[in-house]
Design an enzyme around this catalytic site. Structure first.
Site, PDB file in Angstrom:
ATOM      1  N   ASN A  68       7.641  -1.248  -0.785  1.00  0.00           N
ATOM      2  CA  ASN A  68       8.848  -0.913  -0.022  1.00  0.00           C
ATOM      3  C   ASN A  68      10.071  -0.838  -0.930  1.00  0.00           C
ATOM      4  O   ASN A  68      11.005  -0.087  -0.652  1.00  0.00           O
ATOM      5  CB  ASN A  68       9.053  -1.923   1.117  1.00  0.00           C
ATOM      6  CG  ASN A  68       8.076  -1.665   2.258  1.00  0.00           C
ATOM      7  OD1 ASN A  68       7.244  -0.759   2.190  1.00  0.00           O
ATOM      8  ND2 ASN A  68       8.166  -2.457   3.310  1.00  0.00           N
ATOM      9  N   PHE A  98       0.843  -1.202   0.000  1.00  0.00           N
ATOM     10  CA  PHE A  98       0.000   0.000   0.000  1.00  0.00           C
ATOM     11  C   PHE A  98       0.872   1.244   0.000  1.00  0.00           C
ATOM     12  O   PHE A  98       1.939   1.254   0.591  1.00  0.00           O
ATOM     13  CB  PHE A  98      -0.815   0.092   1.305  1.00  0.00           C
ATOM     14  CG  PHE A  98      -1.879  -0.918   1.445  1.00  0.00           C
ATOM     15  CD1 PHE A  98      -2.993  -0.891   0.641  1.00  0.00           C
ATOM     16  CD2 PHE A  98      -1.783  -1.884   2.424  1.00  0.00           C
ATOM     17  CE1 PHE A  98      -4.005  -1.808   0.807  1.00  0.00           C
ATOM     18  CE2 PHE A  98      -2.793  -2.807   2.600  1.00  0.00           C
ATOM     19  CZ  PHE A  98      -3.900  -2.771   1.792  1.00  0.00           C
ATOM     20  N   GLU A  99       0.363   2.282  -0.567  1.00  0.00           N
ATOM     21  CA  GLU A  99       1.012   3.603  -0.510  1.00  0.00           C
ATOM     22  C   GLU A  99       2.458   3.537  -1.011  1.00  0.00           C
ATOM     23  O   GLU A  99       3.329   4.232  -0.514  1.00  0.00           O
ATOM     24  CB  GLU A  99       0.988   4.196   0.917  1.00  0.00           C
ATOM     25  CG  GLU A  99      -0.252   3.900   1.747  1.00  0.00           C
ATOM     26  CD  GLU A  99      -1.496   4.598   1.244  1.00  0.00           C
ATOM     27  OE1 GLU A  99      -1.469   5.141   0.121  1.00  0.00           O
ATOM     28  OE2 GLU A  99      -2.503   4.595   1.960  1.00  0.00           O
ATOM     29  N   GLY A 100       2.703   2.677  -1.990  1.00  0.00           N
ATOM     30  CA  GLY A 100       4.041   2.511  -2.549  1.00  0.00           C
ATOM     31  C   GLY A 100       4.681   1.244  -2.015  1.00  0.00           C
ATOM     32  O   GLY A 100       4.651   0.996  -0.804  1.00  0.00           O
TER      33      GLY A 100
HETATM   34  C1  LIG Z   1      -5.838  -4.911  -0.639  1.00  0.00           C
HETATM   35  C2  LIG Z   1      -5.364  -3.923  -1.681  1.00  0.00           C
HETATM   36  C3  LIG Z   1      -5.923  -2.652  -1.712  1.00  0.00           C
HETATM   37  C4  LIG Z   1      -5.480  -1.718  -2.656  1.00  0.00           C
HETATM   38  N1  LIG Z   1      -6.054  -0.490  -2.661  1.00  0.00           N
HETATM   39  C5  LIG Z   1      -5.671   0.407  -3.608  1.00  0.00           C
HETATM   40  C6  LIG Z   1      -6.297   1.692  -3.704  1.00  0.00           C
HETATM   41  O1  LIG Z   1      -7.201   2.012  -2.927  1.00  0.00           O
HETATM   42  N2  LIG Z   1      -5.907   2.545  -4.678  1.00  0.00           N
HETATM   43  C7  LIG Z   1      -4.905   2.215  -5.546  1.00  0.00           C
HETATM   44  O2  LIG Z   1      -4.562   3.024  -6.403  1.00  0.00           O
HETATM   45  N3  LIG Z   1      -4.292   1.018  -5.474  1.00  0.00           N
HETATM   46  C8  LIG Z   1      -4.647   0.110  -4.538  1.00  0.00           C
HETATM   47  N4  LIG Z   1      -4.038  -1.123  -4.497  1.00  0.00           N
HETATM   48  C9  LIG Z   1      -2.962  -1.409  -5.460  1.00  0.00           C
HETATM   49  C10 LIG Z   1      -1.593  -1.260  -4.787  1.00  0.00           C
HETATM   50  O3  LIG Z   1      -1.335   0.112  -4.564  1.00  0.00           O
HETATM   51  C11 LIG Z   1      -0.561  -1.909  -5.736  1.00  0.00           C
HETATM   52  O4  LIG Z   1      -0.726  -3.328  -5.637  1.00  0.00           O
HETATM   53  C12 LIG Z   1       0.841  -1.527  -5.351  1.00  0.00           C
HETATM   54  O5  LIG Z   1       1.068  -0.149  -5.565  1.00  0.00           O
HETATM   55  C13 LIG Z   1       1.900  -2.297  -6.177  1.00  0.00           C
HETATM   56  O6  LIG Z   1       1.613  -2.208  -7.551  1.00  0.00           O
HETATM   57  P1  LIG Z   1       1.471  -3.530  -8.402  1.00  0.00           P
HETATM   58  O7  LIG Z   1       0.677  -4.546  -7.624  1.00  0.00           O
HETATM   59  O8  LIG Z   1       0.982  -3.123  -9.747  1.00  0.00           O
HETATM   60  O9  LIG Z   1       2.958  -4.094  -8.481  1.00  0.00           O
HETATM   61  P2  LIG Z   1       4.015  -3.877  -9.667  1.00  0.00           P
HETATM   62  O10 LIG Z   1       4.154  -2.419  -9.963  1.00  0.00           O
HETATM   63  O11 LIG Z   1       3.693  -4.818 -10.785  1.00  0.00           O
HETATM   64  O12 LIG Z   1       5.361  -4.355  -8.948  1.00  0.00           O
HETATM   65  C14 LIG Z   1       5.754  -5.722  -8.869  1.00  0.00           C
HETATM   66  C15 LIG Z   1       7.098  -5.784  -8.170  1.00  0.00           C
HETATM   67  O13 LIG Z   1       8.074  -5.049  -8.902  1.00  0.00           O
HETATM   68  C16 LIG Z   1       8.664  -4.065  -8.055  1.00  0.00           C
HETATM   69  N5  LIG Z   1       8.966  -2.853  -8.824  1.00  0.00           N
HETATM   70  C17 LIG Z   1       8.127  -2.163  -9.647  1.00  0.00           C
HETATM   71  N6  LIG Z   1       8.759  -1.093 -10.142  1.00  0.00           N
HETATM   72  C18 LIG Z   1      10.015  -1.117  -9.638  1.00  0.00           C
HETATM   73  C19 LIG Z   1      11.163  -0.290  -9.798  1.00  0.00           C
HETATM   74  N7  LIG Z   1      11.159   0.819 -10.563  1.00  0.00           N
HETATM   75  N8  LIG Z   1      12.302  -0.631  -9.129  1.00  0.00           N
HETATM   76  C20 LIG Z   1      12.339  -1.722  -8.328  1.00  0.00           C
HETATM   77  N9  LIG Z   1      11.294  -2.542  -8.148  1.00  0.00           N
HETATM   78  C21 LIG Z   1      10.145  -2.241  -8.798  1.00  0.00           C
HETATM   79  C22 LIG Z   1       7.624  -3.781  -6.975  1.00  0.00           C
HETATM   80  O14 LIG Z   1       8.225  -3.255  -5.790  1.00  0.00           O
HETATM   81  C23 LIG Z   1       7.066  -5.169  -6.755  1.00  0.00           C
HETATM   82  O15 LIG Z   1       7.909  -5.900  -5.893  1.00  0.00           O
HETATM   83  C24 LIG Z   1      -4.466  -2.074  -3.572  1.00  0.00           C
HETATM   84  C25 LIG Z   1      -3.918  -3.360  -3.528  1.00  0.00           C
HETATM   85  C26 LIG Z   1      -4.370  -4.287  -2.613  1.00  0.00           C
HETATM   86  C27 LIG Z   1      -3.780  -5.679  -2.608  1.00  0.00           C
END
Ligand SMILES: Cc1cc2nc3c(=O)[nH]c(=O)nc-3n(C[C@H](O)[C@H](O)[C@H](O)COP(=O)(O)OP(=O)(O)OC[C@H]3O[C@@H](n4cnc5c(N)ncnc54)[C@H](O)[C@@H]3O)c2cc1C
Length: 212
Positions: free
Chosen positions: A196, A192-194
């Site tokens: 780690n 959440f919120e970015g």
């Molecule tokens: C229960 C739940 C509630 C949520 N609620 C909201 C919400 O209210 N609003 C909303 O907008 N989103 C929401 N989300 C989405 C959540 O914010 C995203 O899942 C999260 O930001 C990660 O994005 P992603 O899943 O697309 O992962 P990806 O972007 O596909 O990342 C996959 C992996 O790659 C890594 N990665 C990606 N880019 C880089 C980089 N440049 N350098 C190094 N590593 C990298 C990531 O850290 C991660 O380990 C929710 C998700 C869940 C599960």
């Protein structure tokens, strides 16, 4: 929601969009492994018309709005982790005092004490009162990246505590009537919120620039 608008630089703008408006729809309730009391769905937008009075701040300043929201959210997530850690410490202490092996409560064994001690140190480091906690100082005294560091530390400390709590409860902790399945699954999602990883990139870049 946030969208690129026709500014010269194509910058992001923030909008308030009502769920009941034509063109706004959402997907099915997701069946999550944790945080199950909160409903999570996808949201879709098809030709949605947003009146200009629903723009937040000014056009092209949406990134600033997003960061303000995310910084508050990260501080809240860090605080929420303290509640989880306190519950885990209470479970761990109760288990360590009541479970006997080799004729003694497992709380007498050094390695079990070390686990409870580390869980307590992690929890204290996160929740120590203002003026004491480095995380309080980072989060609230304007150090760049403070809320990010607070969230990274607290979410990972909660995961460590959940892991150690389960090790102390061992076999009985693996049973579904114990609290560890729920708390481990919920603590596992720290994105959440970015994520780690991405927050670490930001923290490192601020450090490298010498601005934090
Ligand atoms: C229960 C739940 C509630 C949520 N609620 C909201 C919400 O209210 N609003 C909303 O907008 N989103 C929401 N989300 C989405 C959540 O914010 C995203 O899942 C999260 O930001 C990660 O994005 P992603 O899943 O697309 O992962 P990806 O972007 O596909 O990342 C996959 C992996 O790659 C890594 N990665 C990606 N880019 C880089 C980089 N440049 N350098 C190094 N590593 C990298 C990531 O850290 C991660 O380990 C929710 C998700 C869940 C599960």
């Amino acid at each position: 929601m946030f969208a690129r608008t026709a500014t010269a630089a194509g910058k992001i703008t923030a909008f308030m969009v009502e769920a009941a408006w034509p063109g706004v729809s959402h997907g099915a309730h997701e069946d999550k492994m944790g945080i199950r009391a909160s409903s999570t769905t996808t949201v879709s937008f098809t030709d949605v018309r947003v009146p200009s009075q629903n723009m937040l701040d000014v056009e092209g300043k949406g990134f600033k709005v997003a960061m303000a929201i995310l910084n508050n959210g990260r501080t809240g997530l860090g605080g929420g982790a303290v509640g989880g850690m306190k519950a885990l410490i209470a479970h761990a202490v109760q288990q360590a005092q009541s479970r006997k092996q080799f004729g003694a409560p497992i709380a007498d064994f050094g390695l079990i004490r070390e686990k409870i001690s580390q869980m307590t140190v992690d929890c204290f480091a996160r929740k120590a009162p203002s003026g004491w906690s480095p995380l309080y100082r980072f989060g609230h005294r304007g150090l760049l990246g403070g809320s990010r560091m607070s969230k990274v530390f607290a979410s990972e400390a909660l995961q460590r505590s959940a892991y150690e709590g389960l090790q102390i409860a061992a076999g009985s902790g693996f049973m579904r009537d114990a609290p560890y399945e729920q708390i481990t699954a919920t603590a596992a999602f720290d994105d959440f919120e970015g994520t780690n990883e991405v927050l670490r990139l930001y923290i490192a870049s601020v450090r490298a620039q010498g601005t934090g």
